[in-house]
Design an enzyme around this catalytic site. Structure first.
Site, short mmCIF file in Angstrom:
data_model
loop_
_atom_site.label_atom_id
_atom_site.label_comp_id
_atom_site.label_asym_id
_atom_site.label_seq_id
_atom_site.Cartn_x
_atom_site.Cartn_y
_atom_site.Cartn_z
N GLY A 7 -80.05 7.74 89.81
CA GLY A 7 -80.73 6.60 90.41
C GLY A 7 -80.99 6.86 91.88
CG LEU A 8 -82.22 10.10 92.92
CD1 LEU A 8 -82.94 11.44 92.84
CD2 LEU A 8 -80.91 10.24 93.71
NE ARG A 10 -85.87 -0.81 98.21
CZ ARG A 10 -86.08 -2.13 98.26
NH1 ARG A 10 -86.69 -2.65 99.30
NH2 ARG A 10 -85.68 -2.92 97.28
CB SER A 123 -72.88 -3.72 102.09
OG SER A 123 -73.67 -4.47 103.00
CE LYS A 175 -73.19 -5.25 98.55
NZ LYS A 175 -74.37 -5.84 97.94
CG ASN A 179 -74.74 -9.31 98.29
OD1 ASN A 179 -74.12 -8.60 99.09
ND2 ASN A 179 -75.73 -8.85 97.56
CD GLU A 182 -77.06 -10.03 102.51
OE1 GLU A 182 -78.07 -10.05 101.79
OE2 GLU A 182 -76.28 -9.06 102.58
CE1 TYR A 183 -78.25 -13.67 98.28
CE2 TYR A 183 -78.85 -15.76 97.28
CZ TYR A 183 -78.84 -14.38 97.25
OH TYR A 183 -79.43 -13.72 96.21
#
Length: 302
Positions: A7-8, A10, A123, A175, A179, A182-183
Site C-alpha cells: 500500500g503506497l 500518500r 499520524s 488512534k 482523531n 482532532e475533529y
C-alpha cells in the site's frame, strides 16, 4: 533489516521512503505497479514487487508485512490473502485507520494460524516523511518488539514518537480517540475564524491573527500552523466548497462514547457538523421550514 510494505498511497509511499532512508530494506507492493517502480527508482533500499506472492518470496523468514491500505474491505481482503500465503512465525501489521474491534478479531484469527499481529495507528499525514510519524502500536509485547526497529525509523526520533499502547486493538483505539480529538480541535478553530471573518466592521486580518496566535498563545498547535499558512495565501476561500469528509474514526469515537456512557459532546458535535456540510441535514432543514410555515405562516425560500 527488511520489511514488506503493501500500500503506497500518500502515507504508505512516504513511509517506504523514510524506512529506506533509515537503512531498512523495503519490499514494496502496490495495486499500481507504476507507483511501486517510481518509488523504487527514487530509493536505493526499496525493491519493487509486482504482487504479494513476489513480496513474500523475496522476504526472508520470519517475515514482517506491513499493510497501509484503506480500512475495511481492502484491508480485510489483503489479510485473508496473506493468511493463506504466509508461514507460521511470520507477522502482519495493520497500519490503516481501522476499527479497534476488527483488530482484536484479526489478532485472534491470525494467532490461530500461528501468525503474529500488531495494529499500529499512524499520524503525521503528508508531513511524516520529513518530520516523522506518531505511532501507536497494539499487540503482544513480543510482536511489538519485532517491529520496534521499524517504529524507531518511522518516528521523529528513536526514543520518542512511538508507543506500545497495550494489547491487540489498543493501537487503533488510541488512534481513534486521537482523531476524535482532532475533529473537535478543527471545529473550534473553524468556528472561531468564521466568527472573526463575519465581523466586517473590524476588517480583521485573519492571516495576521493566525500568525500571532502561533507565538506563545495557549491555542498554538500544528493545526494552527497549517491554518496560518493557507490564510496567508487566501483569506476568502471562495473557491473551496464547504464540504468536509469524515473518514470513519469520528463515527467510531462517537459510538464508543455511547457504549461506555462517557459524554463526548465536543467530538460528537464536530462529527455532526461534518455530516451537515455533506448535505445530510438538507432534508431535515426543509422539514423545519415547512413546520414554521405550518404553525406561523412564515414564508418559504424557493
Amino acid at each position: 533489516m527488511e520489511i514488506g510494505l503493501y500500500g503506497l498511497g500518500r502515507m504508505g509511499g512516504n513511509m517506504a521512503r523514510r524506512l529506506a532512508r533509515g537503512g531498512a530494506r523495503v519490499l514494496a507492493c502496490n495495486r499500481s505497479f507504476e507507483v511501486t517502480e517510481q518509488i523504487a527508482a527514487e530509493e536505493v533500499n526499496v525493491v519493487a514487487c509486482r504482487s504479494l506472492d513476489d513480496m513474500i518470496a523475496a522476504l526472508k523468514p520470519p517475515r514482517v508485512v506491513w499493510l497501509m491500505l484503506p480500512a475495511g474491505a481492502a484491508t480485510e481482503a489483503a489479510l485473508a490473502e496473506l493468511a493463506g500465503k504466509l508461514a507460521p512465525g511470520d507477522m502482519v501489521v495493520d497500519g490503516a485507520n481501522g476499527y479497534y474491534k476488527e483488530a482484536q478479531r484479526r489478532a485472534a484469527d491470525l494467532a490461530g494460524k500461528q501468525l503474529a499481529f500488531a495494529d499500529v495507528g499512524v499520524s503525521g499525514g503528508i508531513w511524516g516523511l520529513a518530520n516523522g510519524y506518531c505511532l501507536m502500536a497494539g499487540g503482544e509485547a513480543e510482536a511489538v518488539a519485532r517491529i520496534e526497529p521499524f517504529l524507531k525509523l518511522l518516528a521523529p526520533a528513536p526514543e520518542r514518537g512511538w508507543l506500545h499502547a497495550g494489547p491487540a486493538g489498543s493501537g487503533h483505539f488510541v488512534k481513534m480517540i486521537h482523531n476524535g480529538i482532532e475533529y473537535g480541535m478543527m471545529q473550534a478553530f473553524a468556528e472561531g475564524f468564521a466568527l472573526m471573518q463575519a465581523k466586517g466592521e473590524f476588517d480583521l486580518d485573519l492571516a495576521a491573527i493566525a500568525e500571532l496566535w502561533r507565538h506563545s498563545s495557549v491555542v498554538r498547535s500544528w493545526l494552527l500552523d497549517l491554518t496560518a499558512d493557507f490564510l496567508k495565501e487566501d483569506q476568502g476561500l471562495d473557491a473551496i466548497l464547504p464540504f468536509v469528509a469524515d473518514s470513519g474514526e469520528g463515527r467510531w469515537t462517537a459510538l464508543e462514547s455511547i457504549e461506555q456512557g462517557v459524554p463526548t459532546p465536543v467530538m460528537t458535535l464536530a462529527l455532526m457538523n461534518r455530516f451537515d456540510s455533506q448535505g445530510k441535514a438538507d432534508f431535515g432543514n426543509k422539514l423545519l421550514a415547512m413546520m414554521r410555515k405550518g404553525f406561523g405562516g412564515h414564508a418559504l425560500k424557493g
